[in-house]
Design an enzyme around this catalytic site. Structure first.
Site, PDB file in Angstrom:
ATOM      1  N   VAL A  45     -47.589  52.718  76.836  1.00 59.58           N
ATOM      2  CA  VAL A  45     -47.840  53.954  76.101  1.00 59.58           C
ATOM      3  C   VAL A  45     -49.319  54.051  75.716  1.00 59.58           C
ATOM      4  O   VAL A  45     -49.950  55.105  75.880  1.00 59.58           O
ATOM      5  CB  VAL A  45     -46.948  54.041  74.852  1.00 59.58           C
ATOM      6  CG1 VAL A  45     -47.336  55.233  73.991  1.00 59.58           C
ATOM      7  CG2 VAL A  45     -45.485  54.142  75.254  1.00 59.58           C
ATOM      8  N   ALA A  48     -51.383  54.809  78.766  1.00 61.36           N
ATOM      9  CA  ALA A  48     -51.253  56.207  79.166  1.00 61.36           C
ATOM     10  C   ALA A  48     -52.085  57.108  78.255  1.00 61.36           C
ATOM     11  O   ALA A  48     -52.702  58.080  78.724  1.00 61.36           O
ATOM     12  CB  ALA A  48     -49.785  56.629  79.135  1.00 61.36           C
ATOM     13  N   TYR A  49     -52.101  56.793  76.967  1.00 60.02           N
ATOM     14  CA  TYR A  49     -52.870  57.573  75.998  1.00 60.02           C
ATOM     15  C   TYR A  49     -54.363  57.502  76.305  1.00 60.02           C
ATOM     16  O   TYR A  49     -55.053  58.531  76.385  1.00 60.02           O
ATOM     17  CB  TYR A  49     -52.585  57.034  74.604  1.00 60.02           C
ATOM     18  CG  TYR A  49     -53.436  57.597  73.498  1.00 60.02           C
ATOM     19  CD1 TYR A  49     -53.242  58.899  73.036  1.00 60.02           C
ATOM     20  CD2 TYR A  49     -54.417  56.823  72.887  1.00 60.02           C
ATOM     21  CE1 TYR A  49     -54.016  59.412  72.005  1.00 60.02           C
ATOM     22  CE2 TYR A  49     -55.193  57.322  71.861  1.00 60.02           C
ATOM     23  CZ  TYR A  49     -54.988  58.610  71.421  1.00 60.02           C
ATOM     24  OH  TYR A  49     -55.761  59.110  70.404  1.00 60.02           O
ATOM     25  N   VAL A  50     -54.873  56.301  76.502  1.00 63.23           N
ATOM     26  CA  VAL A  50     -56.294  56.119  76.775  1.00 63.23           C
ATOM     27  C   VAL A  50     -56.681  56.798  78.082  1.00 63.23           C
ATOM     28  O   VAL A  50     -57.710  57.480  78.171  1.00 63.23           O
ATOM     29  CB  VAL A  50     -56.639  54.616  76.806  1.00 63.23           C
ATOM     30  CG1 VAL A  50     -58.052  54.387  77.343  1.00 63.23           C
ATOM     31  CG2 VAL A  50     -56.503  54.018  75.414  1.00 63.23           C
TER      32      VAL A  50
END
Length: 219
Positions: free
Chosen positions: A127, A130-132
């Site tokens: 997660v 994916a955010y970065v």
């Protein structure tokens, strides 16, 4: 200036609305749910409905009608649903960039996250990765656009009271910052042409916001 704020009910946005009003600007809060209207209108924001994940760039362009600037302050956050990092943080930004062009808007300020251009460590969660990556790719897309962009990359966000004192610049090290201070920086850079084309990390520091922006823009 009428300013469209994507993610208009987010925590940073709710600090930003009154700052824009105090500066004589008109915040236009773009939100998914009608249930937020009363709260935002009480803060003197104009409310328009926009589903970031389901609507296309044409809908974004229509939502931006009559605005002179866009602030992309939406985000799926570093926790939770991995898929929403793509649909909100990346695709929401891409559609906002395209929508701004369709609406004839040049000024675009984006809230990102600190140091997302640096490789993600192998031991991070899927997660977080994916955010970065979503924030990184959204920033790259904005930089390659023909918009008058500024990218603000805050460190770890807190709900502490604002101090008005920050550290701002491309090489500022990781630290935390109150959301209210992030909003103050967003409000301050919007109408400063010297901030166009800059991407800065932002954390709490020892320099007043206006002075920090002046220093960063002059480098």
């Amino acid at each position: 200036m009428r300013v469209a704020i994507v993610g208009g009910h987010g925590q940073i946005a709710r600090h930003l609305h009154p700052l824009l009003v105090a500066a004589g600007d008109r915040p236009v809060a773009l939100v998914r749910s009608e249930s937020h209207r009363a709260e935002l209108e009480a803060a003197s924001a104009e409310v328009r409905l926009l589903d970031i994940e389901r609507e296309d760039a044409d809908a974004f362009g229509r939502a931006f009608d009559g605005c002179e600037a866009v602030v992309f302050a939406a985000g799926g956050g570093p926790d939770g649903n991995k898929e929403r990092k793509r649909t909100v943080d990346l695709e929401g930004s891409l559609k906002s960039i395209e929508g701004a062009g369709l609406a004839g808007i040049r000024r675009f300020v984006q809230v990102s996250a600190i140091d997302v251009d640096r490789p993600v460590a192998d031991d991070t969660s899927d997660v977080w990765r994916a955010y970065v990556e979503a924030k990184r790719d959204a920033d790259a897309a904005l930089r390659s656009s023909d918009l008058d962009w500024t990218i603000i990359r805050p460190g770890r966000l807190t709900d502490e009271a604002p101090t008005g004192l920050v550290a701002l610049g491309p090489e500022v090290s990781r630290a935390s910052i109150p959301r209210a201070d992030v909003a103050a920086v967003l409000a301050a850079v919007l109408d400063r042409s010297a901030t166009i084309g800059h991407q800065w990390n932002l954390v709490s520091g020892e320099t007043p916001v206006a002075e920090a922006i002046n220093r960063a823009a002059s480098r």
